[in-house]
Write a protein that holds these residues in place. Structure first.
Motif, PDB file in Angstrom:
ATOM      1  N   GLU A   1       0.830  -1.206   0.000  1.00 58.49           N
ATOM      2  CA  GLU A   1       0.000   0.000   0.000  1.00 58.49           C
ATOM      3  C   GLU A   1       0.864   1.256   0.000  1.00 58.49           C
ATOM      4  OE1 GLU A   1      -4.041   1.589   2.165  1.00 58.49           O
ATOM      5  OE2 GLU A   1      -2.679   0.309   3.320  1.00 58.49           O
ATOM      6  N   LYS A   2       1.927   1.268   0.792  1.00 60.46           N
ATOM      7  CA  LYS A   2       2.772   2.455   0.896  1.00 60.46           C
ATOM      8  C   LYS A   2       3.697   2.628  -0.307  1.00 60.46           C
ATOM      9  CE  LYS A   2       2.728   2.701   5.947  1.00 60.46           C
ATOM     10  NZ  LYS A   2       3.518   2.559   7.205  1.00 60.46           N
ATOM     11  N   ALA A   3       4.188   1.514  -0.864  1.00 54.23           N
ATOM     12  CA  ALA A   3       5.123   1.607  -1.996  1.00 54.23           C
ATOM     13  C   ALA A   3       4.422   2.065  -3.263  1.00 54.23           C
ATOM     14  CB  ALA A   3       5.813   0.270  -2.227  1.00 54.23           C
ATOM     15  N   GLY A   4       3.139   1.691  -3.411  1.00 48.60           N
ATOM     16  CA  GLY A   4       2.375   2.140  -4.566  1.00 48.60           C
ATOM     17  C   GLY A   4       2.934   1.679  -5.895  1.00 48.60           C
ATOM     18  N   PHE A   5       3.290   0.407  -6.003  1.00 48.46           N
ATOM     19  CA  PHE A   5       3.830  -0.124  -7.257  1.00 48.46           C
ATOM     20  C   PHE A   5       2.818   0.043  -8.391  1.00 48.46           C
ATOM     21  CE2 PHE A   5       6.257  -2.515  -4.091  1.00 48.46           C
ATOM     22  CZ  PHE A   5       7.540  -2.312  -4.557  1.00 48.46           C
ATOM     23  N   GLU A   6       3.312   0.544  -9.524  1.00 49.41           N
ATOM     24  CA  GLU A   6       2.440   0.651 -10.697  1.00 49.41           C
ATOM     25  C   GLU A   6       2.066  -0.724 -11.226  1.00 49.41           C
ATOM     26  OE1 GLU A   6       4.074   4.596 -10.130  1.00 49.41           O
ATOM     27  OE2 GLU A   6       4.986   2.608 -10.043  1.00 49.41           O
ATOM     28  N   ARG A   7       2.978  -1.669 -11.105  1.00 52.35           N
ATOM     29  CA  ARG A   7       2.738  -3.022 -11.616  1.00 52.35           C
ATOM     30  C   ARG A   7       3.213  -4.025 -10.566  1.00 52.35           C
ATOM     31  NH1 ARG A   7       0.399   0.052 -14.338  1.00 52.35           N
ATOM     32  NH2 ARG A   7       0.653   0.488 -16.574  1.00 52.35           N
ATOM     33  N   LEU A   8       2.443  -5.080 -10.347  1.00 54.05           N
ATOM     34  CA  LEU A   8       2.805  -6.049  -9.310  1.00 54.05           C
ATOM     35  C   LEU A   8       2.180  -7.404  -9.611  1.00 54.05           C
ATOM     36  CD1 LEU A   8       2.932  -5.455  -5.508  1.00 54.05           C
ATOM     37  CD2 LEU A   8       1.462  -7.297  -6.342  1.00 54.05           C
ATOM     38  N   GLY A   9       2.954  -8.462  -9.402  1.00 47.42           N
ATOM     39  CA  GLY A   9       2.453  -9.823  -9.528  1.00 47.42           C
ATOM     40  C   GLY A   9       2.704 -10.589  -8.239  1.00 47.42           C
ATOM     41  N   VAL A  10       1.786 -11.467  -7.871  1.00 45.90           N
ATOM     42  CA  VAL A  10       1.911 -12.238  -6.639  1.00 45.90           C
ATOM     43  C   VAL A  10       1.806 -13.724  -6.960  1.00 45.90           C
ATOM     44  CG1 VAL A  10       1.030 -12.643  -4.322  1.00 45.90           C
ATOM     45  CG2 VAL A  10       0.844 -10.359  -5.332  1.00 45.90           C
ATOM     46  N   PHE A  11       2.787 -14.488  -6.511  1.00 51.08           N
ATOM     47  CA  PHE A  11       2.797 -15.933  -6.681  1.00 51.08           C
ATOM     48  C   PHE A  11       2.628 -16.599  -5.318  1.00 51.08           C
ATOM     49  CE2 PHE A  11       5.334 -14.108 -10.058  1.00 51.08           C
ATOM     50  CZ  PHE A  11       4.891 -14.784 -11.184  1.00 51.08           C
ATOM     51  N   THR A  12       1.899 -17.693  -5.282  1.00 51.97           N
ATOM     52  CA  THR A  12       1.885 -18.491  -4.059  1.00 51.97           C
ATOM     53  C   THR A  12       3.169 -19.313  -4.007  1.00 51.97           C
ATOM     54  OG1 THR A  12       0.672 -20.259  -5.183  1.00 51.97           O
ATOM     55  CG2 THR A  12      -0.640 -18.636  -3.973  1.00 51.97           C
ATOM     56  N   TYR A  13       3.714 -19.481  -2.821  1.00 52.18           N
ATOM     57  CA  TYR A  13       4.957 -20.241  -2.657  1.00 52.18           C
ATOM     58  C   TYR A  13       4.787 -21.663  -3.198  1.00 52.18           C
ATOM     59  CZ  TYR A  13       8.388 -23.255  -0.452  1.00 52.18           C
ATOM     60  OH  TYR A  13       9.351 -24.209  -0.237  1.00 52.18           O
ATOM     61  N   SER A  14       5.776 -22.102  -3.960  1.00 55.99           N
ATOM     62  CA  SER A  14       5.795 -23.451  -4.518  1.00 55.99           C
ATOM     63  C   SER A  14       6.936 -24.238  -3.877  1.00 55.99           C
ATOM     64  CB  SER A  14       5.990 -23.395  -6.042  1.00 55.99           C
ATOM     65  OG  SER A  14       6.035 -24.689  -6.610  1.00 55.99           O
ATOM     66  N   LYS A  15       6.595 -25.322  -3.236  1.00 55.06           N
ATOM     67  CA  LYS A  15       7.574 -26.151  -2.540  1.00 55.06           C
ATOM     68  C   LYS A  15       8.325 -27.009  -3.555  1.00 55.06           C
ATOM     69  CE  LYS A  15       7.909 -29.653   1.136  1.00 55.06           C
ATOM     70  NZ  LYS A  15       7.135 -30.518   2.066  1.00 55.06           N
ATOM     71  N   GLU A  16       9.563 -26.639  -3.818  1.00 51.31           N
ATOM     72  CA  GLU A  16      10.356 -27.318  -4.838  1.00 51.31           C
ATOM     73  C   GLU A  16      11.393 -28.231  -4.199  1.00 51.31           C
ATOM     74  OE1 GLU A  16       9.717 -27.220  -8.105  1.00 51.31           O
ATOM     75  OE2 GLU A  16       7.975 -26.031  -7.512  1.00 51.31           O
ATOM     76  N   GLU A  17      11.429 -29.473  -4.678  1.00 48.73           N
ATOM     77  CA  GLU A  17      12.353 -30.450  -4.125  1.00 48.73           C
ATOM     78  C   GLU A  17      13.799 -29.983  -4.274  1.00 48.73           C
ATOM     79  OE1 GLU A  17      12.560 -34.100  -6.688  1.00 48.73           O
ATOM     80  OE2 GLU A  17      11.023 -33.025  -7.818  1.00 48.73           O
ATOM     81  N   ASN A  18      14.619 -30.395  -3.333  1.00 52.96           N
ATOM     82  CA  ASN A  18      16.050 -30.070  -3.307  1.00 52.96           C
ATOM     83  C   ASN A  18      16.324 -28.577  -3.112  1.00 52.96           C
ATOM     84  OD1 ASN A  18      16.719 -32.817  -3.794  1.00 52.96           O
ATOM     85  ND2 ASN A  18      16.391 -32.502  -5.989  1.00 52.96           N
ATOM     86  N   THR A  19      15.390 -27.881  -2.458  1.00 48.20           N
ATOM     87  CA  THR A  19      15.646 -26.504  -2.059  1.00 48.20           C
ATOM     88  C   THR A  19      15.598 -26.433  -0.529  1.00 48.20           C
ATOM     89  OG1 THR A  19      13.304 -25.873  -2.137  1.00 48.20           O
ATOM     90  CG2 THR A  19      14.600 -25.549  -4.145  1.00 48.20           C
ATOM     91  N   ALA A  20      16.303 -25.456   0.017  1.00 48.69           N
ATOM     92  CA  ALA A  20      16.340 -25.303   1.472  1.00 48.69           C
ATOM     93  C   ALA A  20      14.956 -25.005   2.032  1.00 48.69           C
ATOM     94  CB  ALA A  20      17.314 -24.186   1.843  1.00 48.69           C
ATOM     95  N   ALA A  21      14.168 -24.220   1.312  1.00 50.13           N
ATOM     96  CA  ALA A  21      12.843 -23.847   1.791  1.00 50.13           C
ATOM     97  C   ALA A  21      11.911 -25.050   1.887  1.00 50.13           C
ATOM     98  CB  ALA A  21      12.238 -22.780   0.886  1.00 50.13           C
ATOM     99  N   ALA A  22      12.099 -26.018   0.998  1.00 55.78           N
ATOM    100  CA  ALA A  22      11.243 -27.209   1.018  1.00 55.78           C
ATOM    101  C   ALA A  22      11.452 -28.025   2.281  1.00 55.78           C
ATOM    102  CB  ALA A  22      11.511 -28.059  -0.219  1.00 55.78           C
ATOM    103  N   ARG A  23      12.617 -27.882   2.895  1.00 52.31           N
ATOM    104  CA  ARG A  23      12.926 -28.643   4.108  1.00 52.31           C
ATOM    105  C   ARG A  23      12.544 -27.880   5.382  1.00 52.31           C
ATOM    106  NH1 ARG A  23      17.405 -29.522   0.672  1.00 52.31           N
ATOM    107  NH2 ARG A  23      18.628 -27.878   1.701  1.00 52.31           N
ATOM    108  N   MET A  24      12.063 -26.669   5.218  1.00 53.36           N
ATOM    109  CA  MET A  24      11.706 -25.875   6.389  1.00 53.36           C
ATOM    110  C   MET A  24      10.419 -26.378   7.040  1.00 53.36           C
ATOM    111  SD  MET A  24      12.442 -21.950   5.161  1.00 53.36           S
ATOM    112  CE  MET A  24      14.099 -21.406   4.721  1.00 53.36           C
ATOM    113  N   LYS A  25      10.339 -26.246   8.335  1.00 47.63           N
ATOM    114  CA  LYS A  25       9.112 -26.542   9.046  1.00 47.63           C
ATOM    115  C   LYS A  25       8.134 -25.391   8.844  1.00 47.63           C
ATOM    116  CE  LYS A  25      11.436 -29.259  12.653  1.00 47.63           C
ATOM    117  NZ  LYS A  25      11.707 -29.384  14.111  1.00 47.63           N
ATOM    118  N   GLY A  26       6.864 -25.650   9.150  1.00 49.09           N
ATOM    119  CA  GLY A  26       5.873 -24.586   9.061  1.00 49.09           C
ATOM    120  C   GLY A  26       5.403 -24.291   7.657  1.00 49.09           C
TER     121      GLY A  26
END
Length: 445
Positions: A322-347
C-alpha cells in the motif's frame, strides 16, 4: 525438407533460447511450421520453475506425444529446465520422447535431431559452466517490433526457494560486443523495443569485466539506429546503483520503467528466503527512484505463503504494498520445490491459506493500480501500437509502463490507421484497474 514445430513454455529467457535453436535449425535446412500434423520434428522447450510450470510442461509433452501415433512426426525432443532437472527420467517414463537436451546444450540441437533420424535415442548435456553462443541469427517470434535481449545466463544468489542455479548454473555474462551485434541485427529486422533480460540483469559484466557494466551496455545499445525503447527487467534491488539510476534518468531511449523482484517486505521472511535486502533498504531505494525519476513505473513480484509466514508478516507485506504504490505487481503463491532449502523448512503453509493471502494482496493492488492509472488522466504518453479491435476504431498498445505479456494495455480511440510497432502520442482519458484508455493526439489538434 523436414518441418519442425517449436513449443516454448515458461519465461522470456526460455523464449530467447527457443529463437536461437530455431535459427540453428533454419540454417541447416529445416522448415518451420505451426501445424502439429505437418511436423517431422516437435521440440518442447520446457519450464519447471514452480509446480504449475512443471505440470504444464509434462502435459504438453504428453499432448505432443500423441502425434507419434499418426501423421508424420518422427522426432519428439524435450529441452529446457524440465529436461535439465529430470534428464533420464523423461526418456524412461515417456517412451515417445526421442531425445532430451540440457539447458547449456542448446547449440547441439541439430546433431541431436540428426542422431534420432539415424535411429539413436539420445540425451545431451553440457556442463552448467558452459555458455552456448552459437553463430546464428535468431528467429524473432514476438511480432517483429519488440524483442528480448538475453544478456546473461544463470544466477549466483541461491535464494532458498529457487532451483534456477541447479538448472542454469552460476551467473555468466554474454560478451558486450556480441550483444551489440545481436541488437543491431534485431534493429535491422524492424525491432524498436529491446527488453533486457537475465536471471539478474543488474550484475551484468561482473564476471567478464570485473565490475557492473549494465549502464555501459545500455549506452552502447542506445546508439543503435532503429531502437527507440529499451526496457529493463529482473533488476535485483540490492544491486541497483546510482550510476544505473542516472542512466535510466538521462538516456532518452530507456523507458522509465524498472522491474525489480522483491518477493517480500518482512525482514524475517526475507532472511528465510535468503534475500539480501531488508524493509528499510527497500523503502529507501523506492524513495530514491521516485525522487530521481518522478514518472518511473515500478514493477515487482511477491511470494505469499512462504514457510512459517505468520499473519503479522503477511500484514506487513500488505502495508508495504500500500505504501510503496507499485504501478505493476504480480503475486505468486509459494511453490515447494524439491532439493531446495525452503522445502525442508518446518511450518509449510496450506494451499488454501496461500491463495487467501495472494487474493488479499491482489485486491489491494487493484486499488493501487487504478489510483496510479487515474494519475495519468489528462496526460499525454507515448504508446506502441500492437493491434486493433475487430470492427472498432480502437487500437491496442503498450505505454512505457507496460512490458509485454505481464502488464496492462492502453486502448486508443482513433479514426486514423496505425501499424503494429508504430509509436504514437496518446492523451489518457480514463483508467481501469490495470489498463488505460486514451485518444490519439493527432486527432485532438
Amino acid at each position: 525438407m523436414r518441418n519442425v514445430l517449436f513449443v516454448s513454455l515458461g519465461c522470456d529467457k526460455n523464449l530467447v533460447d527457443s529463437e536461437v535453436m530455431l535459427g540453428l535449425l533454419r540454417d541447416h535446412g529445416y522448415s518451420l511450421t505451426n501445424e502439429e500434423t505437418e511436423a517431422d520434428v516437435i521440440v518442447i522447450n520446457t519450464c519447471c520453475f514452480i509446480h504449475d510450470a512443471k505440470e504444464e510442461s509434462i502435459q504438453t509433452i504428453l499432448e505432443m506425444a500423441e502425434y507419434k501415433k499418426y501423421g508424420r512426426l518422427k522426432v519428439l525432443l524435450v529441452t529446457g529446465c524440465l529436461a535439465q532437472r529430470y534428464q533420464s527420467e523423461i526418456l524412461t517414463e515417456i517412451p515417445e520422447v526421442d531425445a532430451v537436451l540440457g539447458t547449456t546444450a542448446t547449440d547441439h540441437i541439430v546433431e541431436t535431431i540428426e542422431k534420432v533420424f539415424a535411429g539413436e535415442r539420445t540425451e545431451c548435456y553440457a556442463a552448467l559452466q558452459e555458455l552456448p553462443l552459437p553463430e546464428t541469427n535468431r528467429v524473432n517470434t514476438t511480432g517483429g517490433y519488440y524483442s528480448y535481449l538475453k544478456i546473461a545466463e544463470g544466477c549466483d544468489k541461491h535464494c532458498t526457494y529457487c532451483i534456477i542455479p541447479s538448472l542454469r548454473g552460476n551467473f555468466r555474462s554474454v560478451p558486450m560486443d556480441r550483444l551489440v551485434k545481436e541488437a543491431e541485427f534485431l534493429a535491422e529486422g524492424g525491432v524498436k523495443e529491446l527488453i533486457l533480460i537475465a536471471q539478474e540483469t543488474t550484475v551484468y559484466g561482473v564476471d567478464l569485466y570485473g565490475k557492473k557494466c549494465l549502464p555501459e551496455l545500455i549506452d552502447r545499445l542506445c546508439e543503435i539506429r532503429g531502437i527507440e525503447w529499451i526496457r529493463l527487467l529482473y533488476c535485483y534491488p540490492e544491486e541497483i546503483t546510482d550510476e544505473l539510476i542516472q542512466t535510466i534518468k538521462h538516456q532518452p531511449k530507456v523507458c522509465h520503467y524498472l522491474d525489480m523482484p522483491i518477493q517480500h517486505a518482512a525482514d524475517t521472511v526475507l532472511k528465510r528466503m535468503g534475500r539480501r535486502t531488508n524493509r528499510k533498504e527497500l523503502d529507501a531505494l523506492i524513495t530514491k527512484l521516485r525522487h530521481e525519476i518522478p514518472d518511473i513505473a515500478l514493477r515487482t513480484s511477491l511470494i505469499t505463503g512462504f514457510p512459517q509466514e505468520t499473519e503479522e508478516e503477511h500484514k506487513e507485506l500488505l502495508d508495504f504494498v500500500e505504501k510503496a504504490g507499485f504501478e505493476r505487481l504480480g503475486v505468486f503463491t509459494y511453490s515447494k520445490e524439491e532439493n531446495t532449502a525452503a522445502a525442508r523448512m518446518k511450518g509449510q503453509i496450506t494451499k488454501k491459506e496461500k491463495v487467501r493471502r495472494q487474493k488479499e494482496l491482489m485486491q489491494l493492488q487493484q486499488k493501487v493500480s487504478r489510483q496510479r492509472g487515474e494519475e495519468k488522466i489528462g496526460k499525454t504518453i507515448r504508446v506502441m501500437i500492437e493491434g486493433k479491435l475487430p470492427e472498432e476504431n480502437i487500437f491496442i498498445g503498450r505505454s512505457y509502463m507496460d512490458a509485454p505479456n505481464v502488464d496492462g494495455y492502453v486502448f486508443v480511440h482513433s479514426l486514423d490507421s496505425y501499424l503494429s510497432g508504430e509509436i504514437i502520442d496518446v492523451k489518457i482519458t480514463n483508467a481501469k484497474e490495470y489498463d488505460l484508455v486514451g485518444e490519439a493526439v493527432s486527432e485532438l489538434d
